[in-house]
Scaffold this active site. Sequence first.
Site, PDB file in Angstrom:
ATOM      1  CB  THR A 132     128.469  64.403  71.825  1.00 60.17           C
ATOM      2  OG1 THR A 132     127.908  65.645  71.953  1.00 60.17           O
ATOM      3  CG2 THR A 132     129.079  64.333  70.438  1.00 60.17           C
ATOM      4  CG  ASP A 133     123.683  66.034  73.401  1.00 55.66           C
ATOM      5  OD1 ASP A 133     124.749  66.459  73.125  1.00 55.66           O
ATOM      6  OD2 ASP A 133     122.797  66.657  74.326  1.00 55.66           O
ATOM      7  CD  GLU A 134     127.846  69.417  71.311  1.00 61.06           C
ATOM      8  OE1 GLU A 134     128.164  70.198  70.068  1.00 61.06           O
ATOM      9  OE2 GLU A 134     128.195  69.770  72.256  1.00 61.06           O
ATOM     10  CE1 TYR A 157     133.445  67.003  70.099  1.00 60.46           C
ATOM     11  CE2 TYR A 157     131.113  68.005  70.412  1.00 60.46           C
ATOM     12  CZ  TYR A 157     132.149  67.083  70.703  1.00 60.46           C
ATOM     13  OH  TYR A 157     131.888  66.326  71.918  1.00 60.46           O
ATOM     14  CE  LYS A 161     132.668  62.329  70.054  1.00 54.32           C
ATOM     15  NZ  LYS A 161     133.915  61.528  70.922  1.00 54.32           N
TER      16      LYS A 161
HETATM   17  P1  NAD Z   1     138.667  66.934  76.963  1.00 51.90           P
HETATM   18  O1  NAD Z   1     138.797  67.753  75.800  1.00 51.90           O
HETATM   19  O2  NAD Z   1     138.600  67.437  78.440  1.00 51.90           O
HETATM   20  O3  NAD Z   1     139.632  65.862  77.070  1.00 51.90           O
HETATM   21  C1  NAD Z   1     139.973  65.078  75.707  1.00 51.90           C
HETATM   22  C2  NAD Z   1     141.521  64.082  76.075  1.00 51.90           C
HETATM   23  O4  NAD Z   1     141.783  63.457  74.908  1.00 51.90           O
HETATM   24  C3  NAD Z   1     142.452  65.068  76.514  1.00 51.90           C
HETATM   25  O5  NAD Z   1     143.125  64.501  77.602  1.00 51.90           O
HETATM   26  C4  NAD Z   1     143.519  64.922  75.392  1.00 51.90           C
HETATM   27  O6  NAD Z   1     144.773  65.391  75.722  1.00 51.90           O
HETATM   28  C5  NAD Z   1     143.024  63.525  74.701  1.00 51.90           C
HETATM   29  N1  NAD Z   1     143.473  63.750  73.465  1.00 51.90           N
HETATM   30  C6  NAD Z   1     143.112  64.455  72.170  1.00 51.90           C
HETATM   31  N2  NAD Z   1     143.749  63.944  71.126  1.00 51.90           N
HETATM   32  C7  NAD Z   1     144.326  63.033  71.434  1.00 51.90           C
HETATM   33  C8  NAD Z   1     144.880  62.190  70.483  1.00 51.90           C
HETATM   34  N3  NAD Z   1     145.158  62.270  69.235  1.00 51.90           N
HETATM   35  N4  NAD Z   1     145.508  60.951  71.068  1.00 51.90           N
HETATM   36  C9  NAD Z   1     145.291  60.645  72.218  1.00 51.90           C
HETATM   37  N5  NAD Z   1     144.742  61.631  73.135  1.00 51.90           N
HETATM   38  C10 NAD Z   1     144.293  62.693  72.783  1.00 51.90           C
HETATM   39  O7  NAD Z   1     137.102  66.273  76.618  1.00 51.90           O
HETATM   40  P2  NAD Z   1     135.930  65.568  77.396  1.00 51.90           P
HETATM   41  O8  NAD Z   1     135.091  66.995  77.615  1.00 51.90           O
HETATM   42  O9  NAD Z   1     136.644  65.019  78.535  1.00 51.90           O
HETATM   43  O10 NAD Z   1     135.268  64.553  76.563  1.00 51.90           O
HETATM   44  C11 NAD Z   1     135.622  63.325  76.407  1.00 51.90           C
HETATM   45  C12 NAD Z   1     134.853  62.580  75.601  1.00 51.90           C
HETATM   46  O11 NAD Z   1     133.424  62.824  75.790  1.00 51.90           O
HETATM   47  C13 NAD Z   1     134.961  63.114  74.064  1.00 51.90           C
HETATM   48  O12 NAD Z   1     134.803  61.768  73.264  1.00 51.90           O
HETATM   49  C14 NAD Z   1     133.656  63.803  73.655  1.00 51.90           C
HETATM   50  O13 NAD Z   1     133.196  63.877  72.554  1.00 51.90           O
HETATM   51  C15 NAD Z   1     132.751  63.391  74.692  1.00 51.90           C
HETATM   52  N6  NAD Z   1     131.676  63.910  75.285  1.00 51.90           N
HETATM   53  C16 NAD Z   1     131.932  65.140  75.934  1.00 51.90           C
HETATM   54  C17 NAD Z   1     130.745  65.885  76.732  1.00 51.90           C
HETATM   55  C18 NAD Z   1     131.222  67.106  77.269  1.00 51.90           C
HETATM   56  O14 NAD Z   1     130.123  67.770  77.850  1.00 51.90           O
HETATM   57  N7  NAD Z   1     132.419  67.375  77.479  1.00 51.90           N
HETATM   58  C19 NAD Z   1     129.687  65.321  76.474  1.00 51.90           C
HETATM   59  C20 NAD Z   1     129.367  64.161  75.608  1.00 51.90           C
HETATM   60  C21 NAD Z   1     130.305  63.609  75.143  1.00 51.90           C
HETATM   61  P1  TYD Z   2     130.294  74.916  75.481  1.00 50.89           P
HETATM   62  O1  TYD Z   2     130.579  74.542  76.991  1.00 50.89           O
HETATM   63  O2  TYD Z   2     131.108  75.119  74.624  1.00 50.89           O
HETATM   64  O3  TYD Z   2     129.576  73.480  75.119  1.00 50.89           O
HETATM   65  P2  TYD Z   2     128.702  73.044  73.692  1.00 50.89           P
HETATM   66  O4  TYD Z   2     129.159  74.145  72.673  1.00 50.89           O
HETATM   67  O5  TYD Z   2     129.403  71.778  73.316  1.00 50.89           O
HETATM   68  O6  TYD Z   2     127.268  72.869  73.998  1.00 50.89           O
HETATM   69  O7  TYD Z   2     128.878  75.862  75.369  1.00 50.89           O
HETATM   70  C1  TYD Z   2     127.700  75.678  75.943  1.00 50.89           C
HETATM   71  C2  TYD Z   2     127.055  76.839  75.567  1.00 50.89           C
HETATM   72  O8  TYD Z   2     127.277  77.844  76.116  1.00 50.89           O
HETATM   73  C3  TYD Z   2     126.709  76.845  74.119  1.00 50.89           C
HETATM   74  O9  TYD Z   2     125.215  77.412  73.723  1.00 50.89           O
HETATM   75  C4  TYD Z   2     127.600  77.932  73.792  1.00 50.89           C
HETATM   76  C5  TYD Z   2     127.416  78.775  74.999  1.00 50.89           C
HETATM   77  N1  TYD Z   2     128.628  79.632  75.289  1.00 50.89           N
HETATM   78  C6  TYD Z   2     128.571  81.241  75.817  1.00 50.89           C
HETATM   79  O10 TYD Z   2     127.433  81.487  75.513  1.00 50.89           O
HETATM   80  N2  TYD Z   2     129.542  81.791  75.949  1.00 50.89           N
HETATM   81  C7  TYD Z   2     131.061  81.102  76.043  1.00 50.89           C
HETATM   82  O11 TYD Z   2     131.910  81.553  76.255  1.00 50.89           O
HETATM   83  C8  TYD Z   2     131.014  79.685  75.634  1.00 50.89           C
HETATM   84  C9  TYD Z   2     132.438  78.935  75.821  1.00 50.89           C
HETATM   85  C10 TYD Z   2     129.917  78.998  75.244  1.00 50.89           C
END
Ligand code: NAD
Ligand code: TYD
Length: 351
Positions: A132-134, A157, A161
Amino acid sequence: MKRKILITGGAGFIGSHVVRLFVNKYPEYQVINLDALTYAGNLENLLDVKDKPNYTFEKGDITDEAFIDQLFEQYQFDGVIHLAAESHVDRSIMDPLAFIKTNVLGTAVLLNACKRLWKDNTEGKRFYHVSTDEVYGSLGEEGLFTEKTAYDPRSPYSASKASSDHFVMAYYHTYHLPVVMSNCSNNYGSHHFPEKLIPLAIYNIRNNKPVPVYGKGENIRDWLWVDDHARAIDTIFHQGRTGETYNIGGINEWKNIDLIRLLCTIMDKKLGRTPGTSAQLITFVKDRAGHDLRYAIDATKLNQELGWQPSLQFEEGLEKTVDWYLANEEWLQHVTSGAYQHYYEQQYQTR
Ligand code: NAD
Ligand code: TYD
């Protein structure tokens, strides 16, 4: 023999899009989806590919070393695309240890398993870590995250990561494990668990519930269509240079409050409400602890080296996302009621 590709976290939001892409695009691969099916893992995300001959599901935890070793022994994977993680910042503030366990230990267990399996021959092998970019921390008003930006994670988080990213690079430098990595901005699209901002807001607007906006809603995120992320993962997995990191982003910065207002306008239109109705649900609430102000990605390296760019304008992507949620109320109902968690028992264990 088919190349065996392990995708971890394939039942989650992004993982399910990556699994779908790989199963449909590469019949010459055997795609093995390994997922623990936590609250975020949902096999209903993959109904359309579950019976394809090149798809296999394995339930299991990446932190379970004995299980992972046995799985690697059984399948002899050629590649790993690692997405399994605890992914929600607010949950990490409440329970940091769960994030350390899955994101740090789980990644290290997988790296170890690859090191053991590929020790004699890394030809054609690859471990792809999805991050992630975070990890870069928080930007001020100006500037973008590049691959050279120093890591500065602020939430449990992002710290977990960042730690996992460091382990991936440590295995590359120390053991010459063939790794590649990407750091992506916020994703949006279908099958997104309604705890993150966009799906939560859609769900609440649909059900006339308050839409919580943290602080003054001035935090900025760079939003990317999830299928564009999946395409980037495909490109980097096949063409990215070993040992390199690629930033992926939408070139699409939005203040939270502006995004929510746009969403309200779209929802009014889709639900046939008088303009302005949904916006009345916006509720400013206490800010998130340590809330990062701004994320924004410079994806020049990915664009110039591998030719990737986002395909969809945000307004169009947001409309498609709203359409998907309104057409899939049963999915949302299962996710919010917990009914989706019984799907595995019904579909798999009774076979
Ligand atoms: P998500 O929470 O929707 O899915 C995570 C999946 O991992 C789930 O299916 C869960 O059951 C599985 N999981 C969790 N713990 C586990 C374990 N111990 N063993 C096996 N499986 C397990 O997450 P997402 O949003 O799809 O993100 C996927 C990846 O992409 C993550 O690594 C996250 O850090 C990265 N990422 C997410 C975003 C975003 O915007 N959502 C952006 C950049 C990177
Ligand atoms: P989120 O979707 O949780 O992603 P991330 O924290 O990983 O960027 O949140 C996106 C943005 O929205 C973040 O600045 C937090 C804000 N936010 C709210 O304002 N209200 C909400 O209920 C949630 C879940 C997030």
